[in-house]
Scaffold this motif. Sequence first.
Motif, short mmCIF file in Angstrom:
data_model
loop_
_atom_site.label_atom_id
_atom_site.label_comp_id
_atom_site.label_asym_id
_atom_site.label_seq_id
_atom_site.Cartn_x
_atom_site.Cartn_y
_atom_site.Cartn_z
N TYR A 325 0.84 -1.21 0.00
CA TYR A 325 0.00 0.00 0.00
C TYR A 325 0.87 1.25 0.00
O TYR A 325 0.57 2.23 -0.69
CB TYR A 325 -0.93 -0.03 1.21
CG TYR A 325 -1.87 1.16 1.28
CD1 TYR A 325 -2.87 1.32 0.33
CD2 TYR A 325 -1.75 2.11 2.28
CE1 TYR A 325 -3.73 2.40 0.37
CE2 TYR A 325 -2.61 3.21 2.33
CZ TYR A 325 -3.59 3.35 1.38
OH TYR A 325 -4.43 4.43 1.42
N ILE A 326 1.97 1.19 0.74
CA ILE A 326 2.90 2.33 0.76
C ILE A 326 3.47 2.59 -0.64
O ILE A 326 3.68 3.73 -1.04
CB ILE A 326 4.04 2.07 1.77
CG1 ILE A 326 3.48 2.07 3.20
CG2 ILE A 326 5.16 3.10 1.63
CD1 ILE A 326 4.47 1.59 4.25
N GLY A 327 3.69 1.51 -1.39
CA GLY A 327 4.26 1.65 -2.73
C GLY A 327 3.22 1.79 -3.82
O GLY A 327 3.53 1.59 -5.01
N ARG A 328 1.98 2.18 -3.47
CA ARG A 328 0.86 2.12 -4.42
C ARG A 328 0.96 3.12 -5.57
O ARG A 328 0.16 3.05 -6.50
CB ARG A 328 -0.46 2.32 -3.68
CG ARG A 328 -0.69 3.70 -3.09
CD ARG A 328 -1.91 3.69 -2.18
NE ARG A 328 -2.19 5.00 -1.59
CZ ARG A 328 -1.56 5.50 -0.54
NH1 ARG A 328 -0.57 4.81 0.02
NH2 ARG A 328 -1.89 6.68 -0.05
N TYR A 329 1.89 4.06 -5.51
CA TYR A 329 2.02 5.01 -6.62
C TYR A 329 2.94 4.49 -7.72
O TYR A 329 3.09 5.14 -8.75
CB TYR A 329 2.53 6.36 -6.09
CG TYR A 329 1.58 6.97 -5.09
CD1 TYR A 329 0.36 7.49 -5.51
CD2 TYR A 329 1.87 6.98 -3.73
CE1 TYR A 329 -0.54 8.03 -4.60
CE2 TYR A 329 0.99 7.52 -2.82
CZ TYR A 329 -0.22 8.04 -3.26
OH TYR A 329 -1.12 8.57 -2.36
N PHE A 330 3.54 3.32 -7.53
CA PHE A 330 4.40 2.75 -8.56
C PHE A 330 3.51 2.18 -9.67
O PHE A 330 2.56 1.45 -9.40
CB PHE A 330 5.28 1.64 -7.95
CG PHE A 330 6.28 1.09 -8.91
CD1 PHE A 330 7.40 1.83 -9.25
CD2 PHE A 330 6.10 -0.14 -9.51
CE1 PHE A 330 8.33 1.35 -10.16
CE2 PHE A 330 7.01 -0.64 -10.42
CZ PHE A 330 8.14 0.11 -10.74
N LYS A 331 3.82 2.51 -10.92
CA LYS A 331 2.88 2.26 -12.00
C LYS A 331 3.19 1.05 -12.88
O LYS A 331 2.34 0.64 -13.67
CB LYS A 331 2.77 3.51 -12.89
CG LYS A 331 2.18 4.71 -12.15
CD LYS A 331 2.06 5.90 -13.08
CE LYS A 331 1.44 7.09 -12.35
NZ LYS A 331 1.32 8.27 -13.24
N SER A 332 4.38 0.50 -12.81
CA SER A 332 4.71 -0.60 -13.72
C SER A 332 3.93 -1.86 -13.37
O SER A 332 3.63 -2.12 -12.20
CB SER A 332 6.21 -0.90 -13.67
OG SER A 332 6.95 0.22 -14.07
#
Length: 481
Positions: A325-332
């Motif tokens: 959830y913390i890394g949810r802005y990663f788009k790949s």
Amino acid sequence: MTDYYLAVDIGASSGRHILGWQENGKMRLEEIYRFTNELENKNNHLCWNMERLFAEVVNGIKKCKELNRLPKSIGIDTWGVDFVLLDENMQMLGDAVGYRDSRTAGMDEEVYKIIDEKQLYARNGIQKMIINTIYHLYALKKQQPELLAAAKHFLMIPEYLNYRLTNVIKNEYTNATTTQLVNADTRDWDWELIDMLGLPKNIFGKLYMPKETVGNFSEAMKKQLGFSCEVVLPATHDTGSAVMAVPSNNEDDIYLSSGTWSLMGIERLIPDCTEKSRLHNFTNEGGYHHRYRYLKNIMGMWMMQSLRKEFKHAYTFEELFTLAYIGRYFKSTVDVTADCFLAPASMSEAIRNYCQQTKQPVPQTEGEILFCVYNSLAKCYSDVVQELEEMTGSCHKDIHVIGGGCQDRFLNALTAFYTKKDVYAGPVEATAIGNIAAQMLKAGEFSDLPEARRVIAKSFAVKKVNNNEFSFEVNNIRSVG
């Protein structure tokens, strides 16, 4: 007097013995034994330790005796595809090589020299996966023909464990369909195909349906365990058992059996072996009472399980999805069905390499790697839903997530976010419940599967996924590749 039924449910990472019984119109469960399971490197192959597996099966049955809860019957289910061969003295030939082993590399092309891929699917309707038994058997023919020449019996993993308990050999239908050697229309071994491949026909036995009796404990097992018991065939393929536990009788509902693998699909009464179905890569696996499990195999929680082993900190699964959830802005995103994720030396490196090769940003942190997997899985689920609706011409309103993976609240919420469907989570021990349901059907405790499912629905917690539990700001997510 209470009648107990024992489900021995063995997955690719763990096994469990679960007692089930009926009480006040509800099914009750109690886990009495659990053990780990994993592939071992042996003779340059990834293999299952069958002696250890059988010893654990026996240990769990002994626990019933210790608790003075002797089961009326026992059913064993495991993952599909894998098998053992027995010689004329009923001894194992070679090792029980696991489906993730690389011996099948290139075997699909070898098989297609004999039968065209389109024709193969038209016969059995089984999804093309390099792990399928057909490619393992053909690898044996090419690499160790002496083993096939000496073989007298072909047994899937649960059938071998049944044999060790009873001295009786019976092949079971639902698991046999995962071999890609069963004809979808006749529901029997495709003898013509077996001939075409040059495999020995004599090793394949009559196919029996779930609810059939295998036999009682052998005299040696009676002496060792101190009691006698009937061994019954559930749907011995674990997904076959899990689907029996879907808490709904609505034919339009989608199920998602979530564990090491994600199996997403619907139940049908007739197979779809058309070219369009093949191109969508759906499979028509055998189910209870000649139903078909029209589904797609997806890599599933295996990717998270592998990452968890690689990370330096021993995260709980709750901590894993918090990191994601913390890394949810990663788009790949990655193709979670790609063979490169089947058994990589490092799952994190396999994910990074895939992103690099597809010219996407490469994840660096643990949170980015995890969200990449979570996001890719949920996106894949959404794609499968759209394909199912295209193939069936129906709009499927509800998704039932069953199995251990249904406890992952973050993945459930992402699934609801992408599919725009009502998602329901539970029951957790779906495979064991389906296994026990088959035994109860055999014993006459249920009149039919719809009645069993009604009891299951009121016996176990099923929660509607809260779409607002997590905030998703994941717009403009890139497509795979």
